[in-house]
Scaffold this motif. Structure first.
Motif, PDB file in Angstrom:
ATOM      1  N   ILE A  74      11.799  -7.018  -6.601  1.00 16.52           N
ATOM      2  CA  ILE A  74      10.995  -5.846  -7.330  1.00 16.52           C
ATOM      3  C   ILE A  74       9.633  -5.773  -7.036  1.00 16.52           C
ATOM      4  O   ILE A  74       8.884  -6.519  -7.025  1.00 16.52           O
ATOM      5  CB  ILE A  74      11.466  -6.257  -8.676  1.00 16.52           C
ATOM      6  N   SER A  75       9.716  -4.289  -6.705  1.00 14.07           N
ATOM      7  CA  SER A  75       8.124  -3.858  -6.533  1.00 14.07           C
ATOM      8  C   SER A  75       8.004  -2.293  -7.029  1.00 14.07           C
ATOM      9  O   SER A  75       8.355  -1.519  -5.994  1.00 14.07           O
ATOM     10  CB  SER A  75       7.730  -3.959  -5.093  1.00 14.07           C
ATOM     11  N   PRO A  76       7.754  -1.958  -8.117  1.00 16.00           N
ATOM     12  CA  PRO A  76       8.059  -0.667  -8.708  1.00 16.00           C
ATOM     13  C   PRO A  76       6.983   0.240  -7.730  1.00 16.00           C
ATOM     14  O   PRO A  76       7.438   1.471  -7.439  1.00 16.00           O
ATOM     15  CB  PRO A  76       7.336  -0.684 -10.148  1.00 16.00           C
ATOM     16  N   GLU A  77       5.913  -0.329  -7.419  1.00 21.43           N
ATOM     17  CA  GLU A  77       4.816   0.579  -6.573  1.00 21.43           C
ATOM     18  C   GLU A  77       5.398   0.873  -5.100  1.00 21.43           C
ATOM     19  O   GLU A  77       5.188   1.805  -4.538  1.00 21.43           O
ATOM     20  CB  GLU A  77       3.786  -0.430  -6.359  1.00 21.43           C
ATOM     21  N   LEU A  78       6.463   0.148  -4.765  1.00 23.38           N
ATOM     22  CA  LEU A  78       7.017   0.230  -3.237  1.00 23.38           C
ATOM     23  C   LEU A  78       8.247   0.735  -3.402  1.00 23.38           C
ATOM     24  O   LEU A  78       8.990   1.010  -2.261  1.00 23.38           O
ATOM     25  CB  LEU A  78       6.964  -1.101  -2.503  1.00 23.38           C
ATOM     26  N   GLY A  79       8.708   1.142  -4.493  1.00 21.36           N
ATOM     27  CA  GLY A  79      10.244   1.610  -4.590  1.00 21.36           C
ATOM     28  C   GLY A  79      11.219   0.445  -4.481  1.00 21.36           C
ATOM     29  O   GLY A  79      12.342   1.003  -4.027  1.00 21.36           O
ATOM     30  N   LEU A  80      10.942  -0.665  -4.570  1.00 17.90           N
ATOM     31  CA  LEU A  80      12.009  -1.891  -4.293  1.00 17.90           C
ATOM     32  C   LEU A  80      12.562  -2.305  -5.644  1.00 17.90           C
ATOM     33  O   LEU A  80      11.723  -2.668  -6.572  1.00 17.90           O
ATOM     34  CB  LEU A  80      11.151  -2.911  -3.453  1.00 17.90           C
ATOM     35  N   VAL A 133       2.280  -6.265   2.878  1.00 17.74           N
ATOM     36  CA  VAL A 133       1.035  -5.640   3.441  1.00 17.74           C
ATOM     37  C   VAL A 133       1.385  -4.540   4.305  1.00 17.74           C
ATOM     38  O   VAL A 133       2.167  -4.720   5.458  1.00 17.74           O
ATOM     39  CB  VAL A 133       0.151  -6.397   4.301  1.00 17.74           C
ATOM     40  N   ILE A 134       0.923  -3.106   3.596  1.00 22.65           N
ATOM     41  CA  ILE A 134       1.154  -2.031   4.612  1.00 22.65           C
ATOM     42  C   ILE A 134       0.144  -1.546   5.365  1.00 22.65           C
ATOM     43  O   ILE A 134      -1.060  -1.367   4.818  1.00 22.65           O
ATOM     44  CB  ILE A 134       1.719  -0.877   3.581  1.00 22.65           C
ATOM     45  N   GLU A 135       0.191  -1.568   6.660  1.00 19.84           N
ATOM     46  CA  GLU A 135      -0.966  -1.320   7.682  1.00 19.84           C
ATOM     47  C   GLU A 135      -0.719   0.072   7.944  1.00 19.84           C
ATOM     48  O   GLU A 135       0.316   0.743   8.009  1.00 19.84           O
ATOM     49  CB  GLU A 135      -0.709  -2.038   8.839  1.00 19.84           C
ATOM     50  N   GLY A 143      -1.992  -0.861   2.192  1.00 21.05           N
ATOM     51  CA  GLY A 143      -2.548  -1.729   1.119  1.00 21.05           C
ATOM     52  C   GLY A 143      -1.681  -2.943   1.074  1.00 21.05           C
ATOM     53  O   GLY A 143      -0.693  -2.919   1.672  1.00 21.05           O
ATOM     54  N   THR A 144      -2.118  -3.632   0.024  1.00 22.65           N
ATOM     55  CA  THR A 144      -1.378  -4.941  -0.154  1.00 22.65           C
ATOM     56  C   THR A 144      -0.753  -4.834  -1.623  1.00 22.65           C
ATOM     57  O   THR A 144      -1.242  -4.485  -2.673  1.00 22.65           O
ATOM     58  CB  THR A 144      -2.354  -6.264  -0.311  1.00 22.65           C
ATOM     59  N   TYR A 145       0.669  -5.382  -1.479  1.00 23.19           N
ATOM     60  CA  TYR A 145       1.567  -4.965  -2.811  1.00 23.19           C
ATOM     61  C   TYR A 145       2.220  -6.243  -3.193  1.00 23.19           C
ATOM     62  O   TYR A 145       2.452  -7.109  -2.351  1.00 23.19           O
ATOM     63  CB  TYR A 145       2.553  -3.986  -2.810  1.00 23.19           C
TER      64      TYR A 145
END
Ligand SMILES: [Cu+2]
Length: 156
Positions: free
Chosen positions: A103-109, A153-155, A130-132
């Motif tokens: 789960i990661s609401p910021e990443l749509g997961l 980590v999204i590069e 960014g780093t999520y």
């Protein structure tokens, strides 16, 4: 009389058909046994499930367990599509609802993985470097437990 008997014994009996083909039968049995043995030994490797991958996408191996995500940190490129080859060996009895989650609401997961299974999750990486934080909500204390969190980590 004596001479005749001696002469007969000296002549070797002609081998029967069965005696002639016996070595070939033996060889066939040996080959058969070795073939079955090899199949039993290596069949496991041949039949191992492999998640389907799509050409042109990056595939990342992710395991969920009682220790959290392995690896605990992954790096991806913004705006690309990646395939998460996600798997677990945990039994349903240890998991709430019989699943691990990601789960990661910021990443749509918001994904679920049934016990003792493997699935390929195609994920469109958002275009926001960014780093999520990502976590599992369904075991070992869920979001409250530090070890249930991973890092993405999204590069750029
Ligand atoms: Cu979990």
């Amino acid at each position: 009389m004596t001479t005749r008997t001696t002469r007969r014994a000296a002549v070797a009996p002609r081998p029967s058909t069965l005696q002639k083909i016996r070595p070939f039968i033996f060889a066939a049995v040996v080959v058969g046994v070795l073939t079955v043995g090899a199949y039993l030994a290596f069949g496991d490797f041949l039949n191992r499930p492999v998640a389907a991958t799509t050409a042109g996408t990056t595939t990342i191996d992710v395991q969920s367990s009682m220790a959290g995500f392995t690896p605990s940190e992954i790096k991806v490129k913004a705006g690309t599509t990646v395939t998460l080859d996600w798997w677990t060996q945990d039994a349903a009895v240890h998991l709430q609802g019989g699943v691990h989650t990601m789960i990661s609401p910021e990443l749509g997961l918001n994904e679920a993985l049934p016990a003792e299974s493997r699935r390929a999750v195609a994920w469109q990486v958002p275009n926001k470097p960014g780093t999520y934080d990502v976590w599992c909500e369904s075991c070992c204390g869920g979001k409250e437990a530090p070890q249930m969190h991973g890092k993405i980590v999204i590069e750029a």
